[in-house]
Design a protein around this motif. Structure first.
Motif, PDB file in Angstrom:
ATOM      1  N   LEU A  25     -47.691  70.524  78.935  1.00 39.18           N
ATOM      2  CA  LEU A  25     -47.444  71.975  79.078  1.00 39.18           C
ATOM      3  C   LEU A  25     -46.957  71.424  77.164  1.00 39.18           C
ATOM      4  CD1 LEU A  25     -46.259  74.845  79.715  1.00 39.18           C
ATOM      5  CD2 LEU A  25     -44.278  73.761  79.055  1.00 39.18           C
ATOM      6  N   GLU A  26     -47.106  72.351  76.227  1.00 38.14           N
ATOM      7  CA  GLU A  26     -47.604  71.904  74.897  1.00 38.14           C
ATOM      8  C   GLU A  26     -47.115  72.813  73.585  1.00 38.14           C
ATOM      9  OE1 GLU A  26     -50.241  67.813  74.764  1.00 38.14           O
ATOM     10  OE2 GLU A  26     -50.657  69.400  73.742  1.00 38.14           O
ATOM     11  N   ARG A  27     -46.379  72.635  72.783  1.00 39.72           N
ATOM     12  CA  ARG A  27     -46.608  73.408  71.624  1.00 39.72           C
ATOM     13  C   ARG A  27     -45.394  74.845  72.201  1.00 39.72           C
ATOM     14  NH1 ARG A  27     -48.775  71.371  66.393  1.00 39.72           N
ATOM     15  NH2 ARG A  27     -49.464  69.674  66.966  1.00 39.72           N
ATOM     16  N   PRO A  28     -44.817  75.160  72.498  1.00 39.29           N
ATOM     17  CA  PRO A  28     -44.187  76.144  73.125  1.00 39.29           C
ATOM     18  C   PRO A  28     -43.205  76.460  72.063  1.00 39.29           C
ATOM     19  CG  PRO A  28     -42.292  73.474  73.801  1.00 39.29           C
ATOM     20  CD  PRO A  28     -43.857  73.243  72.638  1.00 39.29           C
ATOM     21  N   ARG A  88     -57.207  66.214  81.557  1.00 43.52           N
ATOM     22  CA  ARG A  88     -58.567  66.568  80.332  1.00 43.52           C
ATOM     23  C   ARG A  88     -58.777  67.596  79.242  1.00 43.52           C
ATOM     24  NH1 ARG A  88     -63.245  65.655  84.382  1.00 43.52           N
ATOM     25  NH2 ARG A  88     -64.388  64.719  82.724  1.00 43.52           N
ATOM     26  N   TYR A  89     -57.757  68.551  79.352  1.00 44.63           N
ATOM     27  CA  TYR A  89     -57.663  70.083  78.460  1.00 44.63           C
ATOM     28  C   TYR A  89     -59.134  70.739  78.404  1.00 44.63           C
ATOM     29  CZ  TYR A  89     -54.329  67.349  75.417  1.00 44.63           C
ATOM     30  OH  TYR A  89     -52.784  66.654  75.666  1.00 44.63           O
ATOM     31  N   GLN A  90     -59.165  70.752  80.450  1.00 47.82           N
ATOM     32  CA  GLN A  90     -60.016  71.875  80.247  1.00 47.82           C
ATOM     33  C   GLN A  90     -59.862  73.250  80.932  1.00 47.82           C
ATOM     34  OE1 GLN A  90     -62.030  69.190  82.740  1.00 47.82           O
ATOM     35  NE2 GLN A  90     -63.580  68.459  81.545  1.00 47.82           N
ATOM     36  N   ARG A 136     -55.869  76.514  73.029  1.00 46.90           N
ATOM     37  CA  ARG A 136     -55.384  74.754  73.071  1.00 46.90           C
ATOM     38  C   ARG A 136     -54.020  74.626  72.021  1.00 46.90           C
ATOM     39  NH1 ARG A 136     -60.606  73.789  74.024  1.00 46.90           N
ATOM     40  NH2 ARG A 136     -61.329  72.801  75.705  1.00 46.90           N
ATOM     41  N   ASP A 137     -53.971  74.035  70.913  1.00 49.15           N
ATOM     42  CA  ASP A 137     -52.901  74.365  69.737  1.00 49.15           C
ATOM     43  C   ASP A 137     -52.483  75.273  70.019  1.00 49.15           C
ATOM     44  OD1 ASP A 137     -52.537  71.180  70.133  1.00 49.15           O
ATOM     45  OD2 ASP A 137     -52.920  71.150  67.595  1.00 49.15           O
ATOM     46  N   ILE A 138     -51.279  76.133  70.137  1.00 47.61           N
ATOM     47  CA  ILE A 138     -50.544  77.718  69.779  1.00 47.61           C
ATOM     48  C   ILE A 138     -49.650  77.585  68.272  1.00 47.61           C
ATOM     49  CG2 ILE A 138     -51.456  78.367  71.777  1.00 47.61           C
ATOM     50  CD1 ILE A 138     -48.508  78.575  72.215  1.00 47.61           C
ATOM     51  N   MET A 149     -59.350  74.056  63.551  1.00 52.88           N
ATOM     52  CA  MET A 149     -57.715  73.321  63.502  1.00 52.88           C
ATOM     53  C   MET A 149     -57.161  73.427  64.301  1.00 52.88           C
ATOM     54  SD  MET A 149     -58.140  74.599  59.245  1.00 52.88           S
ATOM     55  CE  MET A 149     -57.316  73.306  58.383  1.00 52.88           C
ATOM     56  N   GLU A 150     -56.247  72.494  64.272  1.00 57.86           N
ATOM     57  CA  GLU A 150     -54.795  72.442  65.542  1.00 57.86           C
ATOM     58  C   GLU A 150     -53.903  72.833  64.192  1.00 57.86           C
ATOM     59  OE1 GLU A 150     -55.409  68.659  67.672  1.00 57.86           O
ATOM     60  OE2 GLU A 150     -56.552  69.867  69.006  1.00 57.86           O
ATOM     61  N   GLY A 151     -52.462  72.771  65.075  1.00 55.48           N
ATOM     62  CA  GLY A 151     -51.191  73.213  64.271  1.00 55.48           C
ATOM     63  C   GLY A 151     -50.585  74.455  63.805  1.00 55.48           C
ATOM     64  N   THR A 204     -57.494  65.655  65.544  1.00 59.19           N
ATOM     65  CA  THR A 204     -57.588  63.890  65.512  1.00 59.19           C
ATOM     66  C   THR A 204     -56.890  63.673  66.375  1.00 59.19           C
ATOM     67  OG1 THR A 204     -56.507  63.374  63.246  1.00 59.19           O
ATOM     68  CG2 THR A 204     -58.813  63.537  63.222  1.00 59.19           C
ATOM     69  N   GLY A 205     -56.060  64.748  67.206  1.00 56.84           N
ATOM     70  CA  GLY A 205     -55.851  64.453  68.263  1.00 56.84           C
ATOM     71  C   GLY A 205     -54.224  63.982  67.799  1.00 56.84           C
ATOM     72  N   TRP A 206     -53.102  62.773  68.091  1.00 58.05           N
ATOM     73  CA  TRP A 206     -51.942  62.185  67.947  1.00 58.05           C
ATOM     74  C   TRP A 206     -52.487  61.497  66.629  1.00 58.05           C
ATOM     75  CZ3 TRP A 206     -49.543  64.943  70.435  1.00 58.05           C
ATOM     76  CH2 TRP A 206     -49.129  64.762  72.123  1.00 58.05           C
ATOM     77  N   ASN A 207     -53.824  61.334  66.158  1.00 56.08           N
ATOM     78  CA  ASN A 207     -53.502  60.919  64.733  1.00 56.08           C
ATOM     79  C   ASN A 207     -53.892  61.773  63.469  1.00 56.08           C
ATOM     80  OD1 ASN A 207     -54.042  58.138  65.803  1.00 56.08           O
ATOM     81  ND2 ASN A 207     -55.792  58.048  66.375  1.00 56.08           N
ATOM     82  N   ALA A 230     -48.235  62.928  59.251  1.00 56.56           N
ATOM     83  CA  ALA A 230     -47.745  63.976  59.707  1.00 56.56           C
ATOM     84  C   ALA A 230     -48.446  65.545  59.969  1.00 56.56           C
ATOM     85  CB  ALA A 230     -46.552  65.506  59.380  1.00 56.56           C
ATOM     86  N   GLN A 231     -48.567  66.297  61.745  1.00 58.24           N
ATOM     87  CA  GLN A 231     -49.203  67.135  61.777  1.00 58.24           C
ATOM     88  C   GLN A 231     -48.329  69.017  61.797  1.00 58.24           C
ATOM     89  OE1 GLN A 231     -50.852  67.312  65.559  1.00 58.24           O
ATOM     90  NE2 GLN A 231     -52.708  68.550  65.341  1.00 58.24           N
ATOM     91  N   SER A 232     -48.856  69.816  61.349  1.00 58.05           N
ATOM     92  CA  SER A 232     -48.225  70.822  61.497  1.00 58.05           C
ATOM     93  C   SER A 232     -47.654  71.300  62.266  1.00 58.05           C
ATOM     94  CB  SER A 232     -49.195  71.888  60.187  1.00 58.05           C
ATOM     95  OG  SER A 232     -50.269  71.632  61.075  1.00 58.05           O
TER      96      SER A 232
HETATM   97  C1  GAL Z   1     -53.290  66.979  68.683  1.00 53.09           C
HETATM   98  C2  GAL Z   1     -52.992  68.551  69.709  1.00 53.09           C
HETATM   99  C3  GAL Z   1     -51.089  67.785  70.307  1.00 53.09           C
HETATM  100  C4  GAL Z   1     -51.901  67.301  71.764  1.00 53.09           C
HETATM  101  C5  GAL Z   1     -52.188  65.909  71.405  1.00 53.09           C
HETATM  102  C6  GAL Z   1     -53.356  65.591  72.454  1.00 53.09           C
HETATM  103  O1  GAL Z   1     -54.766  67.335  68.155  1.00 53.09           O
HETATM  104  O2  GAL Z   1     -52.178  69.213  67.657  1.00 53.09           O
HETATM  105  O3  GAL Z   1     -50.507  69.059  70.506  1.00 53.09           O
HETATM  106  O4  GAL Z   1     -52.018  68.295  72.644  1.00 53.09           O
HETATM  107  O5  GAL Z   1     -54.035  66.630  70.262  1.00 53.09           O
HETATM  108  O6  GAL Z   1     -54.851  64.411  71.557  1.00 53.09           O
END
Ligand code: GAL
Length: 331
Positions: A108-111, A132-134, A164-166, A210-212, A230-233, A265-267
């Motif tokens: 449960l992410e990005r509330p 697995r983010y499916q 996924r990201d909202i 694009m995410e975030g 790029t996930g957490w990076n 950082a990630q937005s």
């Molecule tokens: C990021 C995303 C995070 C989280 C992470 C998991 O790209 O912005 O919220 O899902 O991936 O790897």
């Protein structure tokens, strides 16, 4: 050294030299990347978060990744502030047990919380997924008070798309939008239904991955920002502009020099603070620590914005005068 042999002026210098850690920072200074203690002295747990302003108070909601949390539940915490620098912990507003049988490692992410005036409900959206983010859906939770216990209502794929990201965006006219990342197609900006419990109308699909995602409406232009996948990076976050949410959107440009990787950082949101003298826009980002998530940090900085340009300055301590809206960046 025997102080009493020194002149009064020299005594002051000698004292200062003996106290090298003496700090002139005020409690209202925001320090990007630092530990950010709440009123209890605990590092704020509001990662991937968002802000809702109610009657002059800002409420910051985000992922609570406290080390002592149960691994079976997912948590969202809420903090309150009137100056955006000093935050009071209000409640762990979500302590949810796997609501859709997603199994071990569900997420449960990005509330993000919206206030719906017609129904007087606080409506939370979040990314709900399996390990697995499916599953790729949004979860909707509601509450009668801003910092009460939010109740799980349902999950769905907005407009039938993977999500996924909202991100959240509330326009100057009060209209509320959800930004969501749809892996096959790009990212969408979509309007919520009148009661905010559904995603009703697509404003645009930006065919970029694009995410975030976040949007701000500033001086007649919409600015959208997002990160690479790029996930957490960290990666170079970018922005585009348009005169209307429906587009057409400009080319994407870097928020900061590419090699800086958005300063780690990630937005997660662009927050507009309208004061009596000026308007500041704050970039809110996460500096993730994937192995020690509870220690993930925040990078909040006022951006340089206007005339179709957006720039994230190099992080330094800064202060905000919430009354006038003026931000001052330190050296
Ligand atoms: C990021 C995303 C995070 C989280 C992470 C998991 O790209 O912005 O919220 O899902 O991936 O790897």
């Amino acid at each position: 050294m025997r102080m009493k042999l020194l002149s009064p002026v020299l005594k002051i210098y000698a004292l200062a030299a003996m106290l090298p850690c003496l700090s002139v920072k005020s409690a209202e200074t925001i320090q990007p990347g630092a530990l950010w203690p709440d009123n209890r002295g605990q590092h704020i747990q509001a990662h991937g978060g968002g802000i809702l302003k109610v009657d002059g108070t800002f409420y910051w909601f985000g992922e609570d990744r406290s080390r002592e949390n149960s691994f079976q539940r997912r948590y969202v915490s809420c903090y309150a502030s009137t100056n955006l620098a000093q935050w009071t912990f209000r409640n762990q507003v979500v302590k949810l047990a796997d609501p859709e049988q997603l199994g071990r490692g569900w997420i449960l992410e990005r509330p993000k919380v919206f206030y719906n005036a017609p129904t007087k409900k606080f409506v939370m959206y979040a990314h709900l997924d399996n390990g697995r983010y499916q599953f790729a859906r949004v979860a909707v939770l509601t509450c009668d008070t801003v910092d009460g216990d939010y109740q799980y209502l349902k999950s769905f794929r907005p407009l039938g798309h993977e999500s996924r990201d909202i991100g959240q965006f509330v326009d100057d006219d009060g209209a509320a939008y959800l930004i969501f990342e749809d892996r096959p197609n790009g990212f969408h900006i979509a309007k919520l239904s009148a009661d905010y419990l559904n995603v009703e109308k697509e404003m645009c699909l930006i065919p970029k991955h694009m995410e975030g995602g976040a949007v701000v409406h500033y001086d007649g232009l919409y600015y959208v920002i997002g990160s690479e996948l790029t996930g957490w990076n960290p990666n170079p976050n970018r922005y585009a502009t348009a005169a209307s949410l429906a587009g057409p959107w400009s080319e994407f440009k870097n928020l900061a020099p590419v090699e800086k990787n958005t300063y780690g950082a990630q937005s997660t949101m662009l927050l507009k603070v309208v004061g009596s003298k000026t308007t500041s826009v704050i970039f809110m980002g996460d500096i993730w620590e994937p192995q020690t998530q509870w220690d993930s940090r925040y990078l909040w900085m006022p951006v340089e914005i206007g005339g179709g340009k957006l720039a994230l300055p190099e992080p330094h301590e800064w202060t905000l005068d919430i009354r006038t809206g003026a931000a001052q960046i330190g050296k």
